[in-house]
Design a protein around this motif. Structure first.
Motif, mmCIF file in Angstrom:
data_model
loop_
_atom_site.group_PDB
_atom_site.id
_atom_site.type_symbol
_atom_site.label_atom_id
_atom_site.label_comp_id
_atom_site.label_asym_id
_atom_site.label_seq_id
_atom_site.Cartn_x
_atom_site.Cartn_y
_atom_site.Cartn_z
ATOM 1 N N GLN A 159 0.824 -1.206 0.000
ATOM 2 C CA GLN A 159 0.000 0.000 0.000
ATOM 3 C C GLN A 159 0.859 1.258 0.000
ATOM 4 N N GLU A 160 1.886 1.271 0.855
ATOM 5 C CA GLU A 160 2.781 2.421 0.903
ATOM 6 C C GLU A 160 3.487 2.621 -0.435
ATOM 7 N N LYS A 161 3.916 1.508 -1.048
ATOM 8 C CA LYS A 161 4.621 1.603 -2.328
ATOM 9 C C LYS A 161 3.697 2.140 -3.423
ATOM 10 N N VAL A 162 2.431 1.721 -3.408
ATOM 11 C CA VAL A 162 1.480 2.231 -4.402
ATOM 12 C C VAL A 162 1.280 3.736 -4.222
ATOM 13 N N GLY A 163 1.124 4.191 -2.980
ATOM 14 C CA GLY A 163 0.975 5.626 -2.749
ATOM 15 C C GLY A 163 2.187 6.412 -3.185
ATOM 16 N N TYR A 164 3.365 5.893 -2.888
ATOM 17 C CA TYR A 164 4.626 6.564 -3.214
ATOM 18 C C TYR A 164 4.798 6.693 -4.723
ATOM 19 N N PRO A 170 -3.711 11.271 7.684
ATOM 20 C CA PRO A 170 -3.569 10.273 8.749
ATOM 21 C C PRO A 170 -2.140 10.068 9.231
ATOM 22 N N TRP A 171 -1.215 10.904 8.808
ATOM 23 C CA TRP A 171 0.192 10.719 9.152
ATOM 24 C C TRP A 171 0.605 11.564 10.352
ATOM 25 N N ARG A 172 1.578 11.025 11.086
ATOM 26 C CA ARG A 172 2.241 11.770 12.148
ATOM 27 C C ARG A 172 3.747 11.539 11.977
ATOM 28 N N PHE A 173 4.554 12.482 12.456
ATOM 29 C CA PHE A 173 5.990 12.444 12.188
ATOM 30 C C PHE A 173 6.783 12.543 13.490
ATOM 31 N N MET A 174 7.668 11.579 13.690
ATOM 32 C CA MET A 174 8.584 11.593 14.827
ATOM 33 C C MET A 174 9.938 12.060 14.323
ATOM 34 N N VAL A 175 10.382 13.223 14.791
ATOM 35 C CA VAL A 175 11.602 13.844 14.285
ATOM 36 C C VAL A 175 12.770 13.539 15.214
ATOM 37 N N GLU A 176 13.829 13.007 14.665
ATOM 38 C CA GLU A 176 15.092 12.820 15.373
ATOM 39 C C GLU A 176 16.177 13.579 14.609
ATOM 40 N N GLN A 177 17.385 13.551 15.107
ATOM 41 C CA GLN A 177 18.450 14.370 14.524
ATOM 42 C C GLN A 177 18.729 13.996 13.070
ATOM 43 N N ASP A 178 18.727 12.720 12.749
ATOM 44 C CA ASP A 178 19.062 12.273 11.396
ATOM 45 C C ASP A 178 17.973 11.417 10.771
ATOM 46 N N SER A 179 16.746 11.543 11.254
ATOM 47 C CA SER A 179 15.678 10.704 10.713
ATOM 48 C C SER A 179 14.315 11.306 11.005
ATOM 49 N N ASP A 222 -2.135 6.496 1.848
ATOM 50 C CA ASP A 222 -1.974 7.939 2.063
ATOM 51 C C ASP A 222 -0.575 8.258 2.588
ATOM 52 N N CYS A 223 -0.102 7.434 3.522
ATOM 53 C CA CYS A 223 1.225 7.683 4.100
ATOM 54 C C CYS A 223 2.316 7.511 3.049
ATOM 55 N N GLY A 224 2.121 6.597 2.100
ATOM 56 C CA GLY A 224 3.084 6.464 1.016
ATOM 57 C C GLY A 224 3.187 7.730 0.182
#
Length: 263
Positions: free
Chosen positions: A87-92, A198-207, A226-228
């Protein structure tokens, strides 16, 4: 080769269109899109360009004013359900092709729940295990929106986006590396079913990790698709800021993590 940096410029130009001019599409444009569908694919996801102006594949969207009319062709986005993360690959990949179509001057619209997959399946070849997850019409559009499009945009609140503060967690925004805000602003503009974001983002220094807001799907469309779409936008934003990275797919409510390539 993919994704293409020039797709980043199409993010702010892309809008959903459902009314198209009744005229043929330029052959050169169709050839470019067909080549892209051939080149930009994954083992678990692919796209197929179909020349069909009959409108037989579309169901009515939110009553009669939402129905797609006048499209000269469409692209089917196909996933192999035997693979994880299809599913993610199709969205991307689907969003990449839509952004390319936008740059080529065509109107598009993600359609995930209001088309007839059985009709599409008669027009394209599907391997065992493959399923048409979504489509986009393709066509030439007028600069001005039709009344019906304006009504539908108002119903879906399609131009409203959540603020980054509502979408992000992790390190404080004042500590974000230079590329993060540009990547997240691009992801924030990604289209989603009825603009549910529907996405949320966890931010780290390099990711940056992309997560689901909740595990429950809605509107018969997977949130992971959607996330893709958002993943591609995020990667394009990072590229525009001079940063490249790789995706690592995850399980559960965590979808994938974008990890910066070390120089």
């Amino acid at each position: 080769m993919f994704p293409k940096l020039e797709w980043y410029q199409a993010i702010t130009k892309r809008v959903s269109r459902r009314r198209f001019r009744l005229e043929g599409l330029p052959q050169e444009t169709l050839t470019k899109l067909e080549l892209l569908c051939y080149q930009f694919r994954f083992p678990e996801a692919r796209a197929v360009l179909v020349l069909d102006n009959s409108g037989a594949i579309y169901k009515g969207l939110v009553g009669s004013y939402g129905k797609i009319k006048g499209a000269g062709a469409y692209i089917a986005f196909v996933g192999d359900i035997g693979f994880p993360h299809y599913q993610e690959k199709v969205g991307y990949l689907g969003e990449g092709i839509i952004l390319e179509a936008t740059n080529l001057g065509l109107g598009t619209c993600w359609v995930g729940g209001f088309f007839r997959p059985e009709v599409v399946a008669k027009q394209i070849y599907l391997d065992p295990g493959e399923k048409v997850l979504a489509i986009t019409p393709l066509g030439l559009t007028d600069e001005q929106y039709s009344l019906e499009e304006k009504l539908l945009m108002g119903f879906a609140k399609s131009r409203k986006r959540k603020e980054l503060a509502e979408l992000t967690a992790g390190i404080p925004s004042e500590q974000w590396p230079h590329w993060v805000r540009q990547a997240l602003e691009a992801a924030r503009l990604a289209p989603s079913a009825v603009n549910r974001q529907p996405w949320r983002f966890m931010v780290e220094q390099d990711s940056i990790t992309v997560k689901l807001d909740s595990p429950k799907d809605s509107y018969n469309i997977a949130k992971r698709l959607d996330c893709g779409i958002a993943m591609l936008h995020l990667e394009l934003g990072a590229m525009a800021a001079g940063v490249r990275g790789q995706w690592q797919y995850l399980a559960g409510e965590e979808v994938a993590v974008f990890m910066v390539e070390k120089q």
